[in-house]
Write a protein that holds these residues in place. Structure first.
Motif, short mmCIF file in Angstrom:
data_model
loop_
_atom_site.label_atom_id
_atom_site.label_comp_id
_atom_site.label_asym_id
_atom_site.label_seq_id
_atom_site.Cartn_x
_atom_site.Cartn_y
_atom_site.Cartn_z
N PHE A 127 0.84 -1.21 0.00
CA PHE A 127 0.00 0.00 0.00
C PHE A 127 0.87 1.26 0.00
N LEU A 128 1.90 1.28 0.87
CA LEU A 128 2.77 2.44 0.93
C LEU A 128 3.54 2.63 -0.37
N GLU A 129 3.94 1.53 -1.00
CA GLU A 129 4.64 1.63 -2.29
C GLU A 129 3.75 2.28 -3.33
N GLY A 130 2.48 1.93 -3.31
CA GLY A 130 1.55 2.50 -4.27
C GLY A 130 1.39 3.99 -4.13
N MET A 131 1.52 4.51 -2.91
CA MET A 131 1.32 5.93 -2.68
C MET A 131 2.62 6.73 -2.67
N ALA A 132 3.70 6.14 -2.15
CA ALA A 132 4.92 6.92 -1.95
C ALA A 132 6.08 6.43 -2.81
N GLY A 133 6.52 5.21 -2.60
CA GLY A 133 7.67 4.69 -3.33
C GLY A 133 8.96 5.33 -2.87
N PHE A 134 10.00 5.25 -3.70
CA PHE A 134 11.31 5.85 -3.45
C PHE A 134 11.92 5.45 -2.10
#
Length: 588
Positions: A127-134
């Protein structure tokens, strides 16, 4: 005076590729055999790449040094900015004592390490990857798992491996958007093709993670949770990527997997609770019952993080922030000085987007959380200083790694390796994921790897009679496998997982799994190219010169107003729920 990139300095692509791969082989040797610390291996590899660029590729010394500095600055911002703020957010949660409440709450759901890994490393991380990444998802989830009592090596390693499933659709689909921009293949077509490849990995990944942790026999004890996590995630990833496009698959699949697991755990528990060998017995007292208000307050930094990250991922808000809070300049002595092999000038623009940066969203979440957790800003400032000292070596490592990435790309070293793989003829679809894997290993970013090799993937596929969407998507899918061993990712995970100075251990933990998964993706892509070509979506190339859309700032300001209202309501609700009783700070 301009300088043109050289791809084949020896006039023999095989010999040139052997030289080009030396810096990468050095990193493997330094971390696996020599067991160097991450910052040492990165700095030496960068110096080695500079020497090869100057001596073999004829790159002027000034350009080589400027390219390295440009990359190091990009490492400091936005990459290190994300890591600093993410670790700071976690540190204030621990310092305030509220993480003890989180630990107790997680134990009330499940104290089984296998299930906690599925919930946090796999589902919440996606979920966090989908919104933030990097790097933010690995930093936050690794810190959470270590805080819960995980073995630091397993916490960081599992989060890196789990992060493979969502990377292709990270940051609201930016990697696929970039691949579309450089190849003129529609975003939806690439999204559909990736969505017909990665779910095969995603459905298997929860099982793989638990086997790594506990072995096959103990994995069988939690097969219902593994099936629910993997199937729900893979189905939603496939469905959303094929119908909605690249922006939301990670968000939808991550939330769906979390909800599915929590619902399952309401009705089913494993017979035994598995913990790491030699792990101390849990110290959570069963006679402590926290109220709903206490639990919400303890989780408030991460709830706020979720709300703010969602908003920061919306394009209208990004447009507003970039219009009023971005400084962009041409890098002196480097911008448009290097010419690519076609004779086109390579731009070098440094964007200091201090408002729209993901790190700024994380910092805002932390600043709002500080008073909610009973801390004073003066104390939080001290925690921020301690965080900077804690991350000194990871910051050096990340700056060195990005300097390495830029000099390898600007000199043409990376293009030499790509050209060698492109010369494999009809077998190229098998090697196409390796190109993405290599790009992410070098740059630490699937987005950057797609920008670097996307066009080469498309043109090579066309020349051998394969639909270019197959190999372009392979670049995306192969790149996600390289993420877990990228020196940049290793540095981030080591910093969050309390493994600073032990990057070699973490690299050795993940590298074999990266190769296993890469071989699987290579075989899948080869089959898609020649045996199962019916899975390739139908599409039309994007026409050149499509009109650009002028950003609608009104919409962005409206979204910001909605975000402000939501944040105020949430903060007020937390205070109201907890105002009847003043809770003492919980000892750590």
């Amino acid at each position: 005076m301009n300088w043109q990139q050289v791809i084949d300095p020896f006039g023999n692509i095989g010999l040139s590729a052997l030289l080009a791969v030396v810096p990468i082989l050095f990193i493997f040797w330094a971390l696996i055999i020599r067991k160097m610390k991450g910052y040492q291996a990165s700095l030496i590899a960068t110096v080695l790449a500079i020497l090869i660029a100057i001596s073999a590729y004829g790159m002027p010394v000034k350009l080589a040094l400027l390219s390295t500095v440009n990359g190091a600055l990009y490492g400091l911002f936005p990459i290190c900015w994300i890591i600093i703020t993410a670790v700071f957010l976690f540190n204030i949660t621990v310092r305030s004592g509220q993480f003890q409440v989180i630990k107790h709450y997680m134990a009330s759901i499940t104290s089984d390490r296998r299930l906690q890994a599925l919930l946090i490393a796999f589902a919440f991380g996606s979920f966090l990857e989908g919104m933030a990444g990097f790097g933010a998802p690995v930093a936050i989830t690794a810190a959470l798992l270590v805080g819960l009592g995980f073995n630091p090596l397993y916490a960081a390693g599992l989060c890196l491996i789990a992060n493979t499933a969502p990377v292709a659709f990270g940051s609201v689909g930016i990697p696929i958007t970039v691949a579309s921009q450089v190849t003129a293949i529609p975003e939806l077509a690439i999204s559909q093709m990736v969505g017909r490849t990665l779910p095969l990995l995603s459905v298997f990944l929860p099982f793989y993670l638990v086997v790594i942790m506990a072995g096959f026999r103990k994995t069988r004890e939690v097969w219902p949770a593994i099936v629910v996590a993997g199937v729900s995630f893979a189905f939603l990833q496939w469905f959303s990527s094929n119908t909605l496009g690249p922006a939301l698959p990670d968000v939808i699949a991550g939330i769906g997997s979390i909800v599915s697991l929590i619902v399952l755990l309401k009705f089913w528990k494993p017979k035994g609770t598995w913990r790491f060998p030699n792990e101390p017995a849990p110290t959570i007292l069963n006679d402590i019952n926290y109220t709903t208000g206490q639990i919400i307050r303890a989780w408030s930094p991460f709830i706020l993080l979720t709300l703010v990250i969602i908003a920061w991922g919306l394009k209208p808000i990004k447009d507003v922030f970039n219009a009023v809070g971005q400084v962009q300049f041409e890098f002196p002595g480097l911008h448009n000085v290097i010419l690519d092999t076609s004779g086109h000038a390579v731009p070098h623009l440094f964007k200091f987007n201090y408002l729209s940066a993901t790190g700024t969203a994380i910092l805002l979440s932390a600043l709002i959380s500080i008073p909610l957790m009973g801390m004073r800003y003066r104390e939080a400032t001290k925690v921020f200083g301690e965080t900077l000292r804690q991350l000194t070596f990871p910051i050096i490592t990340i700056a060195a790694v990005l300097g390495f990435a830029y000099i390898v790309n600007d000199s043409g070293i990376s293009l030499t390796m790509a050209e060698a793989l492109a010369n494999t003829g009809v077998l190229f679809p098998f090697f196409a994921p390796m190109l993405g894997w290599l790009g992410v290993f070098i740059t630490g970013s699937d987005t950057s790897a797609n920008a670097l090799f996307g066009k080469l993937q498309a043109s090579t596929a066309t020349s051998i009679g394969v639909d270019p969407v197959v190999t372009v998507s392979a670049n995306v899918s192969g790149g996600v496998i390289g993420k877990m061993i990228s020196p940049q990712s290793i540095a981030v995970a080591a910093a969050a997982g309390d493994l600073v100075g032990k990057e070699s251990e973490l690299f050795r933990f993940t590298v074999k799994h990266s190769f296993y998964m890469l071989m699987a993706i290579c075989c899948i892509v080869l089959a898609q190219a020649y045996l199962f070509s019916w899975v390739v979506p139908h599409y039309q190339m994007i026409a050149a010169g499509a009109a650009s859309v002028i950003p609608d700032f009104t919409e962005g300001y409206l979204y910001l107003l909605i975000l402000a209202i939501v944040l105020v309501v949430f903060v007020a609700a937390v205070k109201v729920i907890n105002r009847k009783k003043v809770f003492p700070r919980i000892s750590q």
